[in-house]
Write a protein that holds these residues in place. Structure first.
Motif, short mmCIF file in Angstrom:
data_model
loop_
_atom_site.label_atom_id
_atom_site.label_comp_id
_atom_site.label_asym_id
_atom_site.label_seq_id
_atom_site.Cartn_x
_atom_site.Cartn_y
_atom_site.Cartn_z
N ARG A 37 -33.98 -42.56 31.47
CA ARG A 37 -35.42 -42.26 31.39
C ARG A 37 -35.83 -41.78 30.01
O ARG A 37 -36.95 -41.34 29.82
CB ARG A 37 -35.75 -41.18 32.42
CG ARG A 37 -35.86 -41.74 33.80
CD ARG A 37 -35.81 -40.68 34.85
NE ARG A 37 -36.01 -41.29 36.15
CZ ARG A 37 -35.14 -42.08 36.75
NH1 ARG A 37 -34.00 -42.36 36.16
NH2 ARG A 37 -35.40 -42.61 37.92
N LEU B 123 -34.96 -39.19 28.32
CA LEU B 123 -35.26 -37.78 28.18
C LEU B 123 -34.25 -37.02 27.36
O LEU B 123 -34.36 -35.83 27.18
CB LEU B 123 -35.38 -37.13 29.57
CG LEU B 123 -36.45 -37.71 30.48
CD1 LEU B 123 -36.43 -36.97 31.81
CD2 LEU B 123 -37.79 -37.59 29.83
N LEU C 121 -42.24 -33.23 24.09
CA LEU C 121 -42.70 -33.84 25.32
C LEU C 121 -44.00 -33.23 25.83
O LEU C 121 -44.52 -33.65 26.83
CB LEU C 121 -41.61 -33.70 26.38
CG LEU C 121 -40.33 -34.39 25.95
CD1 LEU C 121 -39.14 -33.75 26.62
CD2 LEU C 121 -40.42 -35.87 26.23
N TRP C 122 -44.42 -32.22 25.18
CA TRP C 122 -45.60 -31.51 25.64
C TRP C 122 -46.85 -32.28 25.27
O TRP C 122 -47.02 -32.72 24.15
CB TRP C 122 -45.62 -30.13 24.99
CG TRP C 122 -46.44 -29.16 25.77
CD1 TRP C 122 -47.64 -28.64 25.40
CD2 TRP C 122 -46.12 -28.59 27.02
NE1 TRP C 122 -48.09 -27.77 26.34
CE2 TRP C 122 -47.18 -27.72 27.36
CE3 TRP C 122 -45.06 -28.73 27.92
CZ2 TRP C 122 -47.20 -26.98 28.54
CZ3 TRP C 122 -45.08 -28.01 29.10
CH2 TRP C 122 -46.14 -27.15 29.39
N TYR D 162 -52.00 -43.37 33.91
CA TYR D 162 -51.55 -43.63 32.54
C TYR D 162 -52.50 -42.92 31.60
O TYR D 162 -53.70 -42.90 31.83
CB TYR D 162 -51.58 -45.13 32.23
CG TYR D 162 -50.51 -45.90 32.93
CD1 TYR D 162 -49.44 -46.42 32.19
CD2 TYR D 162 -50.54 -46.11 34.30
CE1 TYR D 162 -48.44 -47.12 32.82
CE2 TYR D 162 -49.54 -46.79 34.93
CZ TYR D 162 -48.49 -47.31 34.19
OH TYR D 162 -47.49 -48.00 34.81
N LEU E 215 -51.94 -41.80 24.62
CA LEU E 215 -51.66 -40.66 23.74
C LEU E 215 -52.16 -40.96 22.31
O LEU E 215 -51.79 -41.94 21.72
CB LEU E 215 -50.15 -40.41 23.71
CG LEU E 215 -49.63 -39.85 25.03
CD1 LEU E 215 -48.11 -39.84 25.03
CD2 LEU E 215 -50.15 -38.45 25.30
N LEU F 227 -39.95 -31.15 32.55
CA LEU F 227 -39.63 -32.57 32.68
C LEU F 227 -39.70 -33.07 34.12
O LEU F 227 -39.44 -34.22 34.38
CB LEU F 227 -38.22 -32.84 32.12
CG LEU F 227 -38.02 -32.50 30.66
CD1 LEU F 227 -36.60 -32.82 30.25
CD2 LEU F 227 -38.99 -33.30 29.80
N GLN G 79 -41.11 -42.21 33.38
CA GLN G 79 -41.07 -42.45 31.95
C GLN G 79 -42.44 -42.56 31.29
O GLN G 79 -42.67 -42.01 30.24
CB GLN G 79 -40.32 -43.75 31.67
CG GLN G 79 -38.88 -43.70 32.11
CD GLN G 79 -38.21 -45.01 31.82
OE1 GLN G 79 -38.60 -45.71 30.89
NE2 GLN G 79 -37.22 -45.35 32.59
N GLN G 80 -43.33 -43.24 31.99
CA GLN G 80 -44.61 -43.55 31.37
C GLN G 80 -45.33 -42.30 30.87
O GLN G 80 -45.93 -42.28 29.81
CB GLN G 80 -45.54 -44.27 32.36
CG GLN G 80 -45.05 -45.64 32.74
CD GLN G 80 -44.13 -45.64 33.94
OE1 GLN G 80 -43.43 -44.65 34.18
NE2 GLN G 80 -44.11 -46.72 34.68
N LEU H 88 -44.19 -39.75 29.75
CA LEU H 88 -43.54 -39.03 28.68
C LEU H 88 -43.34 -39.90 27.45
O LEU H 88 -42.82 -39.44 26.44
CB LEU H 88 -42.18 -38.53 29.17
CG LEU H 88 -42.33 -37.60 30.37
CD1 LEU H 88 -41.09 -37.64 31.19
CD2 LEU H 88 -42.68 -36.22 29.89
N TRP H 89 -43.70 -41.10 27.58
CA TRP H 89 -43.45 -42.02 26.48
C TRP H 89 -44.49 -41.80 25.38
O TRP H 89 -45.66 -41.75 25.63
CB TRP H 89 -43.52 -43.45 27.00
CG TRP H 89 -42.82 -44.42 26.14
CD1 TRP H 89 -43.40 -45.37 25.35
CD2 TRP H 89 -41.43 -44.56 25.99
NE1 TRP H 89 -42.43 -46.09 24.70
CE2 TRP H 89 -41.21 -45.60 25.08
CE3 TRP H 89 -40.32 -43.88 26.51
CZ2 TRP H 89 -39.94 -46.01 24.68
CZ3 TRP H 89 -39.06 -44.28 26.13
CH2 TRP H 89 -38.88 -45.33 25.22
N LEU I 147 -49.85 -34.81 19.21
CA LEU I 147 -50.13 -35.94 20.10
C LEU I 147 -51.63 -36.20 20.19
O LEU I 147 -52.40 -35.34 20.53
CB LEU I 147 -49.56 -35.65 21.48
CG LEU I 147 -48.02 -35.67 21.50
CD1 LEU I 147 -47.50 -35.07 22.79
CD2 LEU I 147 -47.48 -37.06 21.31
#
Lengths: 294, 260, 207, 294
Positions: free
Chosen positions: A253, A255, A278-279, A291, A294, D255, D275-276, D278-279, D294
């Motif tokens: 994944r 991570l 990841l934040w 979705y 970003l 996570l 995953q999506q 966090l991508w 971000l």
């Protein structure tokens, strides 16, 4: 430096059952080595060959490069230097008190009385059982018995200590105490071999792993290489260590940082990508599963 | 299962007293008991030794009386037989049973009482030894008797494996009773046979395993025997001598005396 | 049946020691010879002794309600011969006295005579003779151990009788009394021990 | 429905050592229950009290709501319905052949010969050992022995099956076989109790957990509630299950989806955010460890 080597070692029991099939291994000094395989895969028989109890049918065993001889003087020399701690402590502790049991090896090595005494006292101190030295073994817990069994071997000051399933039947506290002791012994220069069917234990502890199945060594190498190879593990009827399993899933994944193979939980946790990366601030109207761009 | 007195002895406050002192006290009591013709001497021995066991060795009193009751059935039956058969002269009382006259004479009753007192005295000496001196201490005493080493080695390893096999026997017995193995005479017997067989095979295998593990530790025909030096304290010596004197005096003054 | 501590008066307890000690010394001599030839018999004999102890601490189920236990020495005699059995037997008796308060120290000589020497010797003699006669192995084990067990109790009765002869009728009368109570009630138990031993042997062979 | 209950149950060994201290528990029908604690915490003694082998010193045991009686008829009834599989299979399998061993219980229940025969054959079929029925127990592997021991109890058709450390000394294959068997038995209506010091096993398998320490039950509840409470686990000298430990660490890093407590590895993996979410596309000049906006 290689302490012990086997060359084409095969062994059958008197009734003809094959117990070891063409084993070729070398044991390096100072390492922590694990033989991993299911019960009956030949680990215990291999150990009893290593200290000369079983005489090979074919092949040979080299101890410090010299072929093992089976006269009683050579055997004594080998057994002084290769100690075996058996799986069942009751097979191993046969004297009526802890003191007498630990003194058994040194006494039979022919040391004078006061030397035996100081060795036994030091060894019991080392394993932390001085307060129990006058007790009969049946007053001890499983973990304490195991440490007495180890002390009985350590008292002979062998180069190589072999332990057959050292954690069998121990609860977590007893198991921790035994593993701490083994790590300390290794730190001070002893080569340690264990056998186990506990992949998590072998993966987290060993420097080098031999995978056994059906009386053969089917692969050997670093724990990472052995336990990443799912094919071989399946052949040996074993699974992957839990940390590795989880690591793989998390990696899939994306991570984790791309470094290989955490050995334990702190390791695994460290391999996670740090939070900052990841934040993400997300508008409050976004729901889980949506979705976002970003 | 039976009480293993050795387990108490290992933890006894008197364990680390001088072995020879304890053995002399016990031997003295045993000999005084069986040599005396008056029940008073063994009775005195019983009182002194029981006091020592309860007070110095801190054995719970209820447990101690349970122990004393253990030989009761054998002792009572035997004492009754002695009372009826032993001794001549006038009967103190008698009755007829199936045409025989059974009666208890004065001599018979005296003898029965004497035997009872001796058993009591003897058992209390034995309990004192059992409850304060674990077998592992007595091995060094046995060593001093110059018995052959092979004998001592077997005795020591036997000691160790008695406890291992008691656990096995216990385990098998529980497993059998869980499956109703002792519900009546027939099943009990069948269960006993299986228990015995299991024990027999397990002990045989154990013997082989021990030999392998002994050899792995360079067995060369030697087992260490502990030999700690423990001086006798002055107070202990005085107390012992007072006890000895008391018993010897009683012995002297009760010669030929009888209770009834 | 063990004679308890303090039960036998002088000179009887001493006399039984005089009887037993030479036999046990002879057993130790045999043992030493065996051990110097084969060292692996030490652990084997040790576990055999522990087995006898544990077996004899099990209570036999009893029809009458009185509790009794197997002696196990008959089996040892068949396996190891009477000399070594005497040595194992005396250790077991010592442990029974000290661990279980069963038996005694002054009576150790007498108890050894009945349980460790005479009983096993009779079992061994019977077993040897019967094997020569070609009797079935299990029947032989059954008879030999049952007889050993029973003889043990007869000897105990004799020991008590000679120590406490009856006023009228002497030793014989008191023997009758002791034997009626101890040896006679022991007959079913002896049969049971025999059957137990024979069946154990049978299962052991099966496995 | 409650099968078994204890009320203020205390027990001491004949020599006075306390073995159980005021135990109050109820066992519900059809559940999978684990007693977790280190060796010597009182689990085995509690089990032997549950089927009437140990008679309590204080308090009482209720079987189907009725206070347990200790006459031989009542005990027979209790023991027929509460079977115990002991830790050491060698103690438990005492008959000369597998068939005879499994037949021991039904025979003692006084069933006629042909009924015994059909029960034994069915049970051996059920545990998958029919092919070994005439073998002596000696030649069996650890996992097979354990299944024979379970068959011996199952043949008596008890309502409640208690297993003391069922996986001790089994290798992974043997352990899986035994656990599959237990799950199957539970599926067909048996209430199953196990004791273990393996927190991972208890956490992954049980419906309900009792935590024991020093002869007491120190807490009880769902596996989640028991194994989240680190304080209590420490008191009992145990640690957290591995999956839970890792889950907590991952959660701290944000996570995972906010649902509680994965029971096993697939569960843990599912609880990871997909995953999506966090991508993130990152400019190529960004190096590991850098902060990005971000």
């Amino acid at each position: 430096m290689i302490i012990l080597e086997t060359k084409n070692l095969s062994f059958s029991y008197p009734d003809g059952t094959l117990a070891l099939d063409n084993i070729n291994i070398s044991i390096e000094k100072g390492k922590k080595i694990a033989f991993v395989g299911r019960n009956g895969s030949g680990k215990s028989t291999l150990f009893l060959s290593m200290n000369g109890t079983h005489r090979p049918k074919k092949g040979e065993i080299l101890f410090h490069g010299e072929s093992m001889k089976y006269d009683s003087k050579s055997l004594r020399d080998v057994r002084k230097n290769i100690g075996i701690v058996f799986q069942n402590s009751d097979d191993q502790i046969f004297a009526p008190t802890i003191y007498q049991d630990v003194a058994f090896g040194p006494t039979n090595l022919g040391y004078p009385k006061d030397k035996v005494e100081s060795i036994v006292n030091n060894t019991l101190e080392y394993v932390g059982l001085t307060h129990l030295k006058d007790k009969p073994p049946h007053h001890l817990s499983g973990g304490q018995k195991k440490r007495v069994a180890i002390a009985g071997i350590v008292a002979m000051d062998p180069e190589l200590i072999i332990l057959d399933e050292p954690l069998a039947n121990l609860d977590p506290v007893g198991a921790d105490e035994v593993m701490d002791l083994l790590n300390e012994l290794n730190y001070f220069g002893k080569t340690i071999i264990i056998s186990t069917h506990d992949v998590d234990l072998a993966y987290g502890w060993a420097d080098y792993v031999f995978l056994m199945n059906e009386h053969k060594v089917i692969s050997e190498g670093t724990p990472e290489s052995i336990f990443m190879d799912e094919e071989n593990l399946k052949t040996a009827y074993l699974r992957r260590p839990v940390t590795l399993e989880i690591y793989e899933e998390i990696k899939r994944r994306g991570l984790v940082k791309p470094q290989c193979c955490p050995r334990d939980i702190p390791d695994l946790v460290h391999s996670l990508r740090s939070q900052q990366l990841l934040w993400a601030k997300v508008p409050s109207e976004v729901k889980e599963g949506d979705y976002i761009n970003l | 299962m039976a009480h293993i007195l050795d387990d108490y002895a290992v933890l006894s406050p008197l364990r680390y007293k001088n072995n020879w002192l304890k053995i002399s006290i016990v031997t003295f009591g045993l000999l005084a008991g069986v040599s005396s013709n008056s029940p008073l001497v063994p009775f005195l021995v019983a009182i002194c030794m029981s006091f020592a066991t309860l007070y110095f060795a801190k054995i719970p009193i209820s447990f101690y009386f349970k122990l004393l009751a253990a030989p009761a059935s054998f002792v009572i039956v035997s004492v009754v037989i002695i009372a009826f058969f032993f001794g001549e002269g006038a009967k103190l009382f008698s009755f007829d049973i199936l045409g025989y006259t059974l009666g208890v004479s004065k001599a018979g009753l005296n003898m029965a009482l004497l035997v009872l007192a001796r058993t009591l005295g003897g058992m209390s000496c034995l309990f004192f030894l059992s409850l304060t001196t674990p077998m592992i201490e007595l091995f060094s005493v046995l060593k001093a008797t110059k018995l052959p080493d092979s004998f001592l080695e077997i005795a020591m390893m036997m000691y160790r494996y008695i406890f291992v096999f008691l656990d096995v026997a216990m385990g098998v017995k529980y497993a059998q009773s869980v499956r109703l193995g002792y519900k009546d005479f027939r099943t009990s017997f069948k269960s006993m046979v299986m228990l015995g067989t299991n024990l027999f095979i397990r002990s045989w295998e154990q013997g082989e395993k021990i030999f392998v593990s002994m050899n792995s530790r360079c067995y060369d025909g030697k087992l260490t025997i502990l030999d700690d030096k423990r001086p006798v304290k002055f107070s202990e010596l005085i107390l012992t001598l007072v006890y000895f004197a008391l018993v010897i005096l009683t012995f002297y003054f009760t010669r030929g005396a009888s209770v009834i | 049946m063990h004679i308890f501590e303090g039960f036998l008066p002088s000179p009887w307890w001493q006399l039984w020691f005089v009887f037993s000690i030479p036999v046990i010394l002879y057993g130790m001599y045999k043992l030493n010879k065996l051990v110097s030839a084969r060292r692996d018999v030490i652990p084997l004999l040790a576990v055999a002794g522990a087995f006898i102890f544990v077996l004899s601490s099990l209570k036999l189920p009893s029809v009458t309600g009185s509790s009794s236990h197997p002696t196990g020495t008959g089996m040892a005699a068949i396996l190891f011969g009477p000399g070594i059995t005497a040595v194992l037997g005396v250790i077991v008796l010592l442990y029974q006295a000290i661990f279980l308060a069963h038996g005694g120290i002054t009576t150790l000589g007498a108890n050894s005579a009945s349980m460790a020497i005479i009983g096993p010797a009779v079992a061994y003699a019977f077993y040897k003779a019967a094997s020569k006669a070609g009797i079935n192995f299990y029947l032989n084990v059954f008879l030999a151990t049952a007889i050993a067990d029973w003889v043990t109790y007869v000897v105990t009765s004799v020991q008590l009788a000679v120590a406490f002869p009856a006023a009228e009728g002497g030793i014989l009368a008191s023997f009758t009394a002791f034997a009626t109570i101890f040896a006679a009630t022991q007959v079913p138990l002896a049969i049971m021990e025999g059957a137990l031993t024979a069946l154990i042997m049978k299962y052991v062979v099966q496995i």
